[in-house]
Design a protein around this motif. Structure first.
Motif, PDB file in Angstrom:
ATOM      1  N   GLY A   1      61.587  -3.283  16.132  1.00  0.00           N
ATOM      2  CA  GLY A   1      62.465  -2.881  17.213  1.00  0.00           C
ATOM      3  C   GLY A   1      61.877  -2.876  18.604  1.00  0.00           C
ATOM      4  N   ALA A   2      60.684  -3.454  18.805  1.00  0.00           N
ATOM      5  CA  ALA A   2      60.051  -3.460  20.123  1.00  0.00           C
ATOM      6  C   ALA A   2      60.178  -4.842  20.767  1.00  0.00           C
ATOM      7  N   VAL A   3      59.929  -4.881  22.082  1.00  0.00           N
ATOM      8  CA  VAL A   3      59.831  -6.130  22.819  1.00  0.00           C
ATOM      9  C   VAL A   3      58.402  -6.230  23.341  1.00  0.00           C
ATOM     10  N   VAL A   4      57.733  -7.355  23.078  1.00  0.00           N
ATOM     11  CA  VAL A   4      56.345  -7.557  23.499  1.00  0.00           C
ATOM     12  C   VAL A   4      56.301  -8.729  24.480  1.00  0.00           C
ATOM     13  N   VAL A   5      55.784  -8.482  25.682  1.00  0.00           N
ATOM     14  CA  VAL A   5      55.696  -9.520  26.712  1.00  0.00           C
ATOM     15  C   VAL A   5      54.229  -9.837  26.955  1.00  0.00           C
ATOM     16  N   ASN A   6      53.832 -11.080  26.691  1.00  0.00           N
ATOM     17  CA  ASN A   6      52.455 -11.541  26.860  1.00  0.00           C
ATOM     18  C   ASN A   6      52.371 -12.273  28.198  1.00  0.00           C
ATOM     19  N   THR A   7      51.741 -11.644  29.186  1.00  0.00           N
ATOM     20  CA  THR A   7      51.821 -12.098  30.576  1.00  0.00           C
ATOM     21  C   THR A   7      50.679 -13.030  30.971  1.00  0.00           C
ATOM     22  N   CYS A   8      50.875 -13.681  32.123  1.00  0.00           N
ATOM     23  CA  CYS A   8      49.881 -14.568  32.737  1.00  0.00           C
ATOM     24  C   CYS A   8      49.539 -14.023  34.123  1.00  0.00           C
ATOM     25  N   ALA A   9      48.310 -14.245  34.579  1.00  0.00           N
ATOM     26  CA  ALA A   9      47.881 -13.749  35.889  1.00  0.00           C
ATOM     27  C   ALA A   9      47.305 -14.839  36.772  1.00  0.00           C
ATOM     28  N   VAL A  10      47.482 -16.111  36.388  1.00  0.00           N
ATOM     29  CA  VAL A  10      46.759 -17.172  37.087  1.00  0.00           C
ATOM     30  C   VAL A  10      47.157 -17.275  38.553  1.00  0.00           C
ATOM     31  N   THR A  11      48.408 -16.938  38.888  1.00  0.00           N
ATOM     32  CA  THR A  11      48.853 -16.937  40.284  1.00  0.00           C
ATOM     33  C   THR A  11      49.685 -15.681  40.528  1.00  0.00           C
ATOM     34  N   ALA A  12      49.900 -15.360  41.818  1.00  0.00           N
ATOM     35  CA  ALA A  12      50.784 -14.249  42.168  1.00  0.00           C
ATOM     36  C   ALA A  12      52.199 -14.526  41.665  1.00  0.00           C
ATOM     37  N   GLU A  13      52.596 -15.799  41.667  1.00  0.00           N
ATOM     38  CA  GLU A  13      53.917 -16.179  41.174  1.00  0.00           C
ATOM     39  C   GLU A  13      54.040 -15.882  39.681  1.00  0.00           C
ATOM     40  N   ALA A  14      52.951 -16.072  38.933  1.00  0.00           N
ATOM     41  CA  ALA A  14      52.972 -15.776  37.498  1.00  0.00           C
ATOM     42  C   ALA A  14      53.212 -14.292  37.259  1.00  0.00           C
ATOM     43  N   VAL A  15      52.618 -13.437  38.086  1.00  0.00           N
ATOM     44  CA  VAL A  15      52.822 -11.999  37.951  1.00  0.00           C
ATOM     45  C   VAL A  15      54.266 -11.641  38.304  1.00  0.00           C
ATOM     46  N   ARG A  16      54.789 -12.267  39.353  1.00  0.00           N
ATOM     47  CA  ARG A  16      56.187 -12.023  39.736  1.00  0.00           C
ATOM     48  C   ARG A  16      57.132 -12.409  38.594  1.00  0.00           C
ATOM     49  N   LYS A  17      56.867 -13.558  37.976  1.00  0.00           N
ATOM     50  CA  LYS A  17      57.708 -14.005  36.867  1.00  0.00           C
ATOM     51  C   LYS A  17      57.609 -13.055  35.672  1.00  0.00           C
ATOM     52  N   ALA A  18      56.421 -12.490  35.462  1.00  0.00           N
ATOM     53  CA  ALA A  18      56.252 -11.532  34.365  1.00  0.00           C
ATOM     54  C   ALA A  18      57.147 -10.313  34.585  1.00  0.00           C
ATOM     55  N   LYS A  19      57.149  -9.794  35.806  1.00  0.00           N
ATOM     56  CA  LYS A  19      57.995  -8.627  36.101  1.00  0.00           C
ATOM     57  C   LYS A  19      59.468  -8.978  35.960  1.00  0.00           C
ATOM     58  N   GLN A  20      59.824 -10.183  36.384  1.00  0.00           N
ATOM     59  CA  GLN A  20      61.213 -10.645  36.257  1.00  0.00           C
ATOM     60  C   GLN A  20      61.617 -10.742  34.786  1.00  0.00           C
ATOM     61  N   GLU A  21      60.722 -11.270  33.959  1.00  0.00           N
ATOM     62  CA  GLU A  21      61.006 -11.408  32.533  1.00  0.00           C
ATOM     63  C   GLU A  21      61.148 -10.038  31.866  1.00  0.00           C
ATOM     64  N   ILE A  22      60.302  -9.103  32.258  1.00  0.00           N
ATOM     65  CA  ILE A  22      60.381  -7.750  31.687  1.00  0.00           C
ATOM     66  C   ILE A  22      61.736  -7.121  31.990  1.00  0.00           C
ATOM     67  N   ARG A  23      62.198  -7.240  33.238  1.00  0.00           N
ATOM     68  CA  ARG A  23      63.492  -6.652  33.614  1.00  0.00           C
ATOM     69  C   ARG A  23      64.642  -7.314  32.854  1.00  0.00           C
ATOM     70  N   LYS A  24      64.553  -8.627  32.676  1.00  0.00           N
ATOM     71  CA  LYS A  24      65.596  -9.348  31.938  1.00  0.00           C
ATOM     72  C   LYS A  24      65.632  -8.888  30.480  1.00  0.00           C
ATOM     73  N   LEU A  25      64.471  -8.781  29.852  1.00  0.00           N
ATOM     74  CA  LEU A  25      64.415  -8.370  28.455  1.00  0.00           C
ATOM     75  C   LEU A  25      64.857  -6.914  28.280  1.00  0.00           C
ATOM     76  N   ALA A  26      64.573  -6.091  29.283  1.00  0.00           N
ATOM     77  CA  ALA A  26      65.020  -4.703  29.210  1.00  0.00           C
ATOM     78  C   ALA A  26      66.545  -4.623  29.249  1.00  0.00           C
ATOM     79  N   ARG A  27      67.170  -5.468  30.054  1.00  0.00           N
ATOM     80  CA  ARG A  27      68.639  -5.495  30.103  1.00  0.00           C
ATOM     81  C   ARG A  27      69.218  -5.980  28.775  1.00  0.00           C
ATOM     82  N   GLU A  28      68.549  -6.980  28.179  1.00  0.00           N
ATOM     83  CA  GLU A  28      69.052  -7.560  26.931  1.00  0.00           C
ATOM     84  C   GLU A  28      68.770  -6.675  25.715  1.00  0.00           C
ATOM     85  N   ASN A  29      67.770  -5.802  25.824  1.00  0.00           N
ATOM     86  CA  ASN A  29      67.380  -4.931  24.704  1.00  0.00           C
ATOM     87  C   ASN A  29      67.261  -3.495  25.210  1.00  0.00           C
ATOM     88  N   PRO A  30      68.375  -2.870  25.572  1.00  0.00           N
ATOM     89  CA  PRO A  30      68.330  -1.584  26.290  1.00  0.00           C
ATOM     90  C   PRO A  30      67.693  -0.440  25.510  1.00  0.00           C
TER      91      PRO A  30
END
Length: 419
Positions: A32-61
């Motif tokens: 029942g958990a959501v696991v997000v494996n992130t990347c840090a190679v660029t600032a954009e990668a970190v931004r996308k990680a936060k965006q993905e987390i918010r999307k998954l939180a909406r989809e799996n409240p």
């Protein structure tokens, strides 16, 4: 309860480790958990990680959200501060069975404030690289033989996400590849963060070429072996010998070049100069005529002038590059490059576009030269495969998957070959 949902951002090694985490989570009984494996190679990668987390939180409240990977390692406080995030786990912790065992028993109620962040000092980790899995990918298997990096390029945050270099012993690697071949995999790719540093921490300090030759000798039924991104300045004598003499080692290398100007290379704290890269490509091509090269190149590194950039642009032709990975410079907090005088954003964008255009032209030349040739193609799907040169091939009818077939190349569509 439903099984965990896993999301992966970033490199192939991250994707490999996600497969390992799936096994660890399943063995621990996590549900029942959501696991997000992130990347840090660029600032954009970190931004996308936060965006993905918010999307998954909406989809799996109702699901607890566990964030791990390089961005979680380098910026744990960033993710711990997100309301959507339940737990932040470091890169070392994510590969430990006890981590997943601690998460699993209480299901969705496992989070306590006292252990919300489980991120230790990755630079203190000494043991060999992580969890081995028997089969990542359907027809091409990736084997992680190394993790971490001992070098400190001025633009790179990855050593602080991955730690220092650790190697998997050769005997362990060989046994895993034997199992993979026994399961029907026709091709194995050796992967790591700084692959050419493999062995430096092992008894006798063997080199990557030693590992390659040992695999090919001890696993005679392995049809194809690839090595992922390498630092060409660290290519050892046995690796060059394998390139020259071992037809089962595929004639495609991806090079960590990063730039084509000597001053920028020095400011990046790279260990090679422009002529070193050109000389390596010339020597590899002499030893293995037809070998193709991919490369990582950064556009708009701090202090880069137009003349310096032109040296990177010319490197595509001077090294005979075929597959280009272009990265617009992205300042990573805490790195020396982040404190250097910046190139204007529009100039970075424009230079990256010119590099990509040069890469597209180089790929087009390669595709045109391949038309009419017969190549050994590993079928990855009913209508898709790759040649020994790692060039994508589409088929006009369904093919049996997971086999190496001799196919005549009939044309291309500008991106991939046709057979």
């Amino acid at each position: 309860m439903k099984p965990p949902v896993f999301a992966t951002l970033g490199c192939r090694l991250n994707a490999y480790e996600t497969e390992a985490m799936k096994e660890l989570a399943a063995a621990a009984g996590l549900e029942g958990a959501v696991v997000v494996n992130t990347c840090a190679v660029t600032a954009e990668a970190v931004r996308k990680a936060k965006q993905e987390i918010r999307k998954l939180a909406r989809e799996n409240p109702q699901a607890p959200i566990i964030v791990t990977g390089c961005a979680a390692q380098t910026e744990p406080e960033t993710f711990a501060a997100m309301a959507e995030v339940t737990r932040v786990i470091g890169n070392h912790e994510k590969m430990q069975p006890e981590t997943w065992a601690a998460l699993a028993p209480k299901g969705a109620d496992f989070i306590g404030e006292t252990e919300r962040v489980m991120v230790d000092d990755i630079l203190s980790v000494k043991e060999t690289a992580g969890h081995l899995i028997d089969g990542f990918g359907r027809h091409r298997a990736y084997v992680q033989v190394q993790n971490g990096c001992d070098h400190r390029c001025t633009f790179c945050i990855i050593p602080y996400g991955r730690g220092n270099s650790r190697s998997v012993p050769a005997g362990v690697v060989v046994e895993q590849i034997k199992r993979l071949v026994g399961k029907g995999f026709a091709e194995v790719v050796l992967t790591g963060v700084d692959l050419t540093s493999w062995g430096a921490d092992l008894p006798g300090a063997p080199r990557l070429g030693d590992l390659v030759m040992r695999i090919l000798r001890l696993v005679p039924d392995l049809a194809r072996l690839r090595i992922s991104s390498i630092d060409s300045i660290e290519a050892d004598e046995n690796l060059m010998l394998a390139i020259a003499t071992e037809p089962r080692l595929m004639p495609h290398l991806h090079l960590s070049l990063q730039h084509g100007d000597d001053m920028i290379l020095k400011r990046m704290k790279r260990r090679h100069l422009r002529d070193d890269a050109i000389r390596f490509c010339e020597e590899a091509r002499r030893l293995r005529p037809g070998i193709v090269f991919g490369a990582d190149i950064i556009a708009g590194f701090p202090t880069e002038t137009e003349e310096m950039f032109e040296n990177s642009l010319k490197l595509v032709e001077d090294c005979g590059l075929t597959f280009l990975h272009v990265f617009p410079f992205s300042a990573r907090k805490g790195t020396p490059a982040a404190r250097m005088p910046r190139v204007a954003g529009p100039a970075i964008k424009e230079r990256a576009a010119r590099l990509r255009a040069a890469g597209e032209a180089a790929l087009l030349r390669h595709l045109e030269a391949e038309v009419g040739q017969e190549r050994q193609v590993l079928t990855e799907g009913p209508r898709l495969g790759r040649t020994e040169y790692f060039t994508e091939v589409s088929f006009d009818r369904d093919m049996p998957e997971g086999t190496v077939m001799a196919l005549r190349l009939s044309g291309h569509d500008g991106v991939r070959l046709k057979a």
